[in-house]
Design a protein around this motif. Sequence first.
Motif, PDB file in Angstrom:
ATOM      1  N   SER A 290      -7.826   4.741   4.102  1.00 28.40           N
ATOM      2  CA  SER A 290      -6.597   3.975   3.931  1.00 28.40           C
ATOM      3  C   SER A 290      -6.729   2.933   2.826  1.00 28.40           C
ATOM      4  CB  SER A 290      -6.306   3.284   5.265  1.00 28.40           C
ATOM      5  OG  SER A 290      -5.528   2.141   5.068  1.00 28.40           O
TER       6      SER A 290
ATOM      7  N   SER B 278      -2.237   1.506 -10.321  1.00 33.12           N
ATOM      8  CA  SER B 278      -1.230   0.453 -10.491  1.00 33.12           C
ATOM      9  C   SER B 278      -1.265  -0.071 -11.916  1.00 33.12           C
ATOM     10  CB  SER B 278      -1.505  -0.720  -9.532  1.00 33.12           C
ATOM     11  OG  SER B 278      -1.135  -0.371  -8.227  1.00 33.12           O
TER      12      SER B 278
ATOM     13  N   GLN C  49      -5.563   6.447   0.739  1.00 38.70           N
ATOM     14  CA  GLN C  49      -4.236   7.042   0.952  1.00 38.70           C
ATOM     15  C   GLN C  49      -3.177   5.966   1.095  1.00 38.70           C
ATOM     16  OE1 GLN C  49      -3.430  10.542   3.108  1.00 38.70           O
ATOM     17  NE2 GLN C  49      -5.517  10.679   3.879  1.00 38.70           N
ATOM     18  N   TRP C  50      -2.004   6.230   0.559  1.00 36.94           N
ATOM     19  CA  TRP C  50      -0.907   5.275   0.647  1.00 36.94           C
ATOM     20  C   TRP C  50      -0.334   5.247   2.068  1.00 36.94           C
ATOM     21  CZ3 TRP C  50       1.922   7.978  -3.996  1.00 36.94           C
ATOM     22  CH2 TRP C  50       1.144   7.827  -5.146  1.00 36.94           C
ATOM     23  N   GLN C  51       0.227   4.113   2.418  1.00 40.56           N
ATOM     24  CA  GLN C  51       0.912   3.992   3.715  1.00 40.56           C
ATOM     25  C   GLN C  51       2.249   4.720   3.651  1.00 40.56           C
ATOM     26  OE1 GLN C  51      -1.596   2.711   5.936  1.00 40.56           O
ATOM     27  NE2 GLN C  51       0.321   2.105   6.924  1.00 40.56           N
TER      28      GLN C  51
ATOM     29  N   PRO D 226       0.807  -1.219   0.000  1.00 40.43           N
ATOM     30  CA  PRO D 226       0.000   0.000   0.000  1.00 40.43           C
ATOM     31  C   PRO D 226       0.845   1.277   0.000  1.00 40.43           C
ATOM     32  CG  PRO D 226       0.159  -0.870   2.212  1.00 40.43           C
ATOM     33  CD  PRO D 226       0.977  -1.782   1.350  1.00 40.43           C
ATOM     34  N   VAL D 227       2.179   1.182  -0.204  1.00 34.89           N
ATOM     35  CA  VAL D 227       2.992   2.412  -0.154  1.00 34.89           C
ATOM     36  C   VAL D 227       2.929   3.204  -1.455  1.00 34.89           C
ATOM     37  CG1 VAL D 227       4.599   1.531   1.587  1.00 34.89           C
ATOM     38  CG2 VAL D 227       5.190   1.321  -0.835  1.00 34.89           C
ATOM     39  N   GLY D 228       2.319   2.622  -2.488  1.00 38.65           N
ATOM     40  CA  GLY D 228       2.189   3.351  -3.748  1.00 38.65           C
ATOM     41  C   GLY D 228       1.744   2.395  -4.835  1.00 38.65           C
TER      42      GLY D 228
ATOM     43  N   PRO E 166      -3.046  -0.588  -5.039  1.00 41.76           N
ATOM     44  CA  PRO E 166      -3.610   0.772  -5.031  1.00 41.76           C
ATOM     45  C   PRO E 166      -3.971   1.251  -6.435  1.00 41.76           C
ATOM     46  CG  PRO E 166      -1.619   0.669  -3.687  1.00 41.76           C
ATOM     47  CD  PRO E 166      -1.708  -0.637  -4.421  1.00 41.76           C
TER      48      PRO E 166
END
Length: 355
Positions: free
Chosen positions: A83, A49, A63-65, A11-13, A46
């Motif tokens: 999230s 992608s 939202q990204w982590q 989930p960071v991007g 996400p």
Amino acid sequence: MGLRLLLISTPVGPLSSGLGGGVELLLTNLVQVLQDRGHRITVVAPDQSVLPLPVQLVTLPGQWQPTAHTASRTMAVIQPEPSVLSAMWDYARQVQGDYDLILHVAYDWLPFYLTTFFTTPIAHFVSMGSLTEAMDHVITQVARTHPGTLGLCTHTQAQTFPDLESYFPLGGGLDLALYDYCETPGPDLAWVGRISPEKGLEDAIAVAIASQTPLKILGKLENEAYWHELQAKYPDAPVTYLGFFPTQEMQAHLRTCRALVMTPHWVEAFGNVAIEALACGVPVIAYRRGGPAEIVRHGQTGWLVEPDSIPGLVTALSNIDALDRRACRRQAETEFSMAALGDRFEQWFQHILHP
Ligand code: UDP
């Protein structure tokens, strides 16, 4: 028999942004090799992608982590709302009955915590070493309550966690057809990775200055403030930042280099860029710590150097021509092929499904 696999991304991007680091390449390669072997895969990731191959892809908003790389050890669990992490796991919960196994490839607290509430088993690929107490706690708890469900890249990565008794070593693998062997390199040294403090780019710049060797830098500009600091500190260094490229172009730059220098300040869990360099016939100079220390064959496919020693790196560079670039490619072919990657993951899945 083919498995039905639900693969939950980081989930960071978005996939292909580079923010997921080596996880993005691993995920792509896994999808390819496992689909080729008859497994049915859905990837959850996400929004925005993109994957460079056909696969069922479910993208979700949110939202990204924040990345965990530079977290302090006592940092609490953070989840910006709305999230994407919780959206992905809510989706997984709803559709879990359609799958034999959920494969989780990211480094977040929530999925480890949720393990026990799911009815479909979750295989957790742990992509980084110990970074925070909260993650140590939840990861070692899953190792105890769901033995065999943790897959790690390397043993040195596993040793960073306190009392991690049960895990499956998975390493990494590449589609070697995408990496061209280069017998005669040019004058440059390469540094490839996310530009972020834990990757220690300043040490590679110091080597370029000390040895007056031009340095090519490739990778995601993750932390711009850090990059500006480095530029201000070393204004006359013989370095060029080329950018972040898809694999094909990245390897075209990398393969013409004399060596790849890896200077992480953290315990690198694996280091995909090491095996990508080897696949091109490029020897690797790395600190003797973390994943690279398990990958590089000292004196054959690279030089392992005392951690944090710039003079050590410079000496290694002066001895680079003693290494046979063909041996580098051969090591990639024997240890880091797609077949090897697929075999290890399939064994791990069988171990989880039929303990
Ligand atoms: N990478 C890329 N394009 C570039 C530079 C790097 O796709 O221009 C990828 C590289 O292929 C590798 C990843 O960035 O898969 C970095 O992963 P690594 O395991 O070395 O470190 P991490 O970022 O996971 O800490």
